[in-house]
Design an enzyme around this catalytic site. Structure first.
Site, PDB file in Angstrom:
ATOM      1  CD  GLU A  14     -26.468  -1.613  56.687  1.00  0.00           C
ATOM      2  OE1 GLU A  14     -26.239  -2.155  55.597  1.00  0.00           O
ATOM      3  OE2 GLU A  14     -25.559  -1.304  57.480  1.00  0.00           O
ATOM      4  CB  CYS A  64     -29.501  -6.326  51.123  1.00  0.00           C
ATOM      5  SG  CYS A  64     -28.723  -7.023  52.591  1.00  0.00           S
TER       6      CYS A  64
END
Ligand code: NAD
Length: 473
Positions: free
Chosen positions: A245, A279
């Site tokens: 990720e 993110c």
């Protein structure tokens, strides 16, 4: 439950363990060291792997329902300990206390949500001759490596996936934010059998050791693209399964028919929550030329309203940047953008040694300017006009990142058709940053590999196994 006055300890095989090596932990609101914790190396990693290996057969044999009930107890304990954990999280990470509480509550909700997902064996063939079934076996030991921006949430997602599917786990938090994870280790110790979960604080070298360890079967890594590539290369040595990720440079495309004031509020929050260190934060805004000036003015109003300060101060809406290295990087990107474009900046943070960067929007930048082309991971964001939506889509896609993106319009059908053209793992319409336990999340292109949450995410901790039986030998 954690003893918040006790020294921090690693969790290995059900024991709280100290090391001679120490990590200094800095409060980013002051720039001062406020705590120390152990720092694990190869011997502690080997001990954790050994403990996990011993715990694995019984844990695997427990079955989904029994494991889910322990995860539910863990989620309830997280809720019960939310306030002291959130206080600690804000001290080490910097985000406003309300956001720390949300992070912990959300971790608990996602955790129980994932255990509602059923993993079932499938009968592929059943005839007079043979019976063929597809089963899913846990992999063994999962190494979970987390970053400093959301250390609780980003540990709990992979941890729940690993545990629910019958794997044991070793968690390594970022050396910048190890403390809340270590206290959570104390909660885990009270609930799960010894060795099923181990928590090792340590530096980057410890992460590299995890990725190369021959007895670790799976790595879940959340962090930067550059480190993600090193993780994948190192994991190749033992063909570990990896879930990556990684970073993003999410674009929000705003069409001409929106309610400008409403969308400005939502976009500002999505761009600056946790001071932009998310993110899936909005990192570039493309606005139709007909509403561009109005949107910039409304966003500038939001920028001015923000209150920068220590996350423990109830008046604070924006905390500091988490660490010195990131602070220097965001300052550099901000200075670079200010040289080329025009900036509307908010009020400065408190004086002293804290890593405060005033929020700002920047106009007049081109696609190759650093604030547009790179992941800023800070509260400074560009707003760019477009006339032709095809051009906006092309510009949104002109990046090696592919985490997420969003399209904003009253015309949901048109917005959805545009969202489909974004080269991303998640394309939102009239929202940004929405995740759920049964919805996969992850990156396209260089934003990652695989998905977290959902059945897809759980399958990444399982090995498909075919059992094929010939009925008449
Ligand atoms: P980072 O890559 O520097 O560090 C992440 C973790 O990896 C830390 O625990 C670190 O100690 C460890 N590490 C460092 N070198 C390693 C190596 N060679 N092998 C194994 N582990 C190693 O990332 P960061 O600066 O802590 O986090 C910020 C980045 O994380 C941003 O790019 C952000 O977008 C990304 N991120 C992605 C997601 C997502 O879900 N896609 C979520 C949060 C953050």
């Amino acid at each position: 439950m954690p003893d918040y006055d006790a020294p921090y300890r690693l969790l290995i095989g059900g024991h709280l363990v100290d090391t001679a090596a120490r990590l200094d932990v800095i409060n980013p609101a002051t720039g001062q060291v406020f705590a120390q914790c152990p720092s694990a190396g190869a011997p502690e990693l080997d001990a954790a792997v050994d403990a996990a290996r011993r715990a694995f057969p019984a844990w695997k044999a427990r079955g989904y329902a029994a494991r889910a009930s322990l995860i539910a107890r863990f989620a309830a304990a997280l809720e019960a300990e939310r306030d002291p954990l959130a206080h600690l999280l804000t001290r080490e990470q910097g985000k406003p206390l309300g956001q720390s509480k949300d992070e912990i509550a959300r971790g608990a909700t996602l955790s129980t949500g994932m255990t509602k997902i059923e993993i079932r064996n499938e009968v592929l063939v059943d005839n007079a001759e043979r019976h063929v079934e597809l089963r899913y076996q846990p992999l063994g030991i999962a190494g979970i490596i987390t970053p400093w921006n959301a250390p609780v949430n980003l540990a709990i997602g992979p941890l729940t996936s690993a545990l629910y599917t019958g794997n044991c786990a070793i968690i390594k938090p970022s050396p910048f934010t190890p403390l809340t994870t270590l206290r959570i280790g104390e909660i885990l110790r009270d609930i799960f059998p010894a060795g099923v979960i181990n928590v090792l604080a340590g530096g980057d070298e410890l992460g590299a050791l995890l990725t190369a360890h021959p007895d670790i079967a799976k790595i879940s890594f959340t962090g930067s693209v550059a480190t993600g590539k090193k993780v994948m290369a190192s994991a190749a040595g033992t063909l570990k399964r990896v879930t990556l990720e990684l970073g993003g440079n999410d674009a929000a495309i705003v069409l001409e028919d929106v309610d400008v004031a409403d969308v400005a509020k939502k976009l500002f929050f999505a761009a600056t929550v946790n001071s932009g260190q998310v993110c899936m934060a909005v990192k570039r805004i493309y606005a139709h030329v007909s509403i561009y000036e109005a949107l910039c003015a409304a966003l500038a109003g939001e920028v001015r309203k923000a209150r920068l300060g220590d996350g423990l101060d109830p008046a604070t809406t924006l905390g500091p940047i988490q660490n010195r290295r990131q602070f220097d990087r965001v300052r550099e990107l901000r200075a670079d953008a200010a040289r080329v474009g025009t900036m509307a900046a908010g009020t400065a943070g408190p004086d002293g040694g804290g890593y405060f960067i005033a929020p700002a929007l920047v106009i007049g930048l081109g696609e190759t300017d650093r604030l547009v082309a790179e992941e800023q991971f800070g509260p400074v964001f560009p707003v760019l006009p477009f006339t032709d939506v095809e051009d906006a889509i092309a510009r949104a896609n002109r990046t090696r990142f592919g985490l997420a993106g969003s399209v904003w319009s009253r015309d949901i059908r048109r917005a959805t058709a545009i969202a489909e053209q974004l080269e991303v793992g998640t394309a939102w319409v009239n929202q940004h940053r929405h995740t759920m336990a049964n919805v996969p999340f992850g990156g396209a292109k260089e934003s990652g590999l695989g998905r977290t949450y959902s059945r897809l995410g759980l399958e990444a901790y399982l090995e498909p196994q075919v059992i094929s039986v010939l009925k008449s030998p």
